[in-house]
Design an enzyme around this catalytic site. Structure first.
Site, PDB file in Angstrom:
ATOM      1  N   GLY A 196      -1.644   7.720   4.923  1.00  0.00           N
ATOM      2  CA  GLY A 196      -0.770   7.001   4.015  1.00  0.00           C
ATOM      3  C   GLY A 196       0.655   6.863   4.486  1.00  0.00           C
ATOM      4  O   GLY A 196       1.174   7.688   5.242  1.00  0.00           O
TER       5      GLY A 196
ATOM      6  N   ASP B  80       0.845  -1.205   0.000  1.00  0.00           N
ATOM      7  CA  ASP B  80       0.000   0.000   0.000  1.00  0.00           C
ATOM      8  C   ASP B  80       0.876   1.250   0.000  1.00  0.00           C
ATOM      9  O   ASP B  80       0.605   2.229   0.697  1.00  0.00           O
ATOM     10  CB  ASP B  80      -0.953   0.012   1.201  1.00  0.00           C
TER      11      ASP B  80
END
Length: 419
Positions: free
Chosen positions: A326, A307
């Site tokens: 993130g 990711d």
């Protein structure tokens, strides 16, 4: 590109006679020419002879984000693919996280052209809806013909159930793979971390596990009605694993992934308000991690993903509430997963899943094109900024103990070596 790998341990479950055997491997012009007990170098050839060196087929990551186009300061495609190569990944799926997002065939062609001649192969996704706004389907068929391997409004759930139903029905005409991010926004609201003891203690708005699970349940009901192929990226809760396991038992064609950090880091880490730990889906509990690991082991969860999400420093160096979600993850994925599962299982996890997207799985055999990852599995170390190759440095793994290092990769008649 001519290379001789000396005395490497082959980790390759598909070739039982070579699995865990030490061999020399000769590669000429990008093709595996010989695998033998001993090969002497001749002519102009690069010899790689490192203690405890292991080799497997090249690793695969189904969920990577760069910046280009639009956010080149975060990560260009060229440097992103070099980062992937140095991190052991020879094939990656590119998320639709750029600006503008790719929702036409010309956008897909641009991404493929920008990634030409790199060691690591890039396979783009296209938006499911125009501009990723969830209002109208994008040019799915045209993007499929241009090379898009699936359709995903990156990290944006499809709230319109009828639109999602139509997408699944339409995509079946050309074997399209529909992605659906598992988050019901009406339940998650303004939450930013896992709802639980830690969020209450810290006074942070919580995202209930129910928000993920309700969206998955809805999507699976629609999939059962329509048929088609569904990919649910980055699940994070115990009940999500249970829901997907039940759907697979029914014979539904559903796939899912989990992030390396959701397998290894809990929401306990939030207590210092460090924005590196602000990710989506949020970090959950140790009970969720236990269920996620079990889901990987029994095949309910198909893939582990980094990711990888590079972000500008100013998007993280702010108050926790205002920070973006993130973390970069390519560089730390192997170390995190290997610490949890051990070498053989880790390599199995990092090399599986290409067939879901119609990508050919490499073979470690004489006569095959070399698509290989080189690594040492046992070296323990603390992950620090010196281990980061990305342009952005927002890593959730900083300061964590790792096991195993990537030495390099070989693919597309190219070699990248880290040391």
């Amino acid at each position: 590109m001519n290379t001789l790998l000396k005395s490497v341990t082959i980790v390759n479950g598909s070739t039982k006679n070579l699995h865990l055997k030490k061999r020399d491997i000769l590669i000429k012009n990008g093709v595996i020419e010989a695998i033998e007990t001993s090969i002497e170098p001749t002519g102009k050839i690069k010899v790689i002879d490192i203690e405890n060196l292991h080799v497997s087929i090249g690793w695969f990551d189904s969920g990577v984000s760069f910046g280009e186009p639009g956010y080149e300061e975060r990560e260009t495609i060229e440097n992103g693919l070099l980062t992937a190569a140095k991190s052991g990944f020879t094939d990656i799926i590119l998320n639709t996280s750029s600006y503008p997002t790719p929702d036409s065939s010309s956008d897909i062609v641009y991404l493929k052209n920008a990634a030409k001649d790199q060691l690591t192969s890039l396979y783009p996704l296209g938006n499911l809806t125009v501009k990723g706004d969830g209002e109208a389907l994008a040019e799915l068929y045209d993007m499929k013909n241009a090379g898009a391997l699936g359709f995903y409004d990156y990290k944006h759930p499809i709230s319109n159930a009828n639109l999602f139903k139509i997408a699944l029905q339409y995509a079946q005409n050309f074997e399209g793979l529909v992605f659906s991010f598992p988050m019901d926004k009406s339940i998650s609201g303004k939450g930013i971390v896992n709802e639980g003891v830690i969020s209450t203690k810290l006074g942070l708005k919580g995202i209930p596990a129910l928000a993920e699970e309700l969206q998955i349940a809805r999507d699976l009901f629609i999939l059962e009605y329509t048929g088609g192929k569904l990919f649910i990226p980055t699940i994070s809760t115990a009940n999500s694993v249970k829901l997907i396991a039940e759907a697979k038992k029914k014979g539904l064609e559903v796939y899912c992934s989990v992030t390396a950090h959701n397998l290894s880091i809990t929401d306990d880490e939030l207590q210092e308000f460090d924005t590196q730990f602000k990710v989506m889906p949020p970090l959950r509990t140790s009970l969720d991690i236990k269920a996620l690991k079990k889901g990987l082991e029994n095949g309910t969860i198909d893939l582990v993903t980094s990711d990888h999400t590079p972000l500008n420093i100013e998007l993280k160096h702010v108050e926790f509430d205002n920070a973006d979600y993130g973390s970069i993850g390519l560089e730390s994925a192997f170390g995190l997963v290997n610490e949890l599962f051990g070498t053989e299982e880790t390599i199995a996890l990092l090399t599986k899943g290409r067939s879901i997207f119609g990508i050919e799985t490499p073979k470690l055999e004489v006569g095959e094109i070399a698509n290989l990852t080189l690594f040492t599995p046992d070296e323990a170390y603390e992950f620090s900024e010196k281990h980061i190759y990305s342009s952005s440095k927002n890593s959730i793994a900083l300061g964590r103990n790792m096991k195993g290092k990537v030495i390099g990769t070989i693919a597309n008649n190219q070699l990248v070596v880290n040391q």
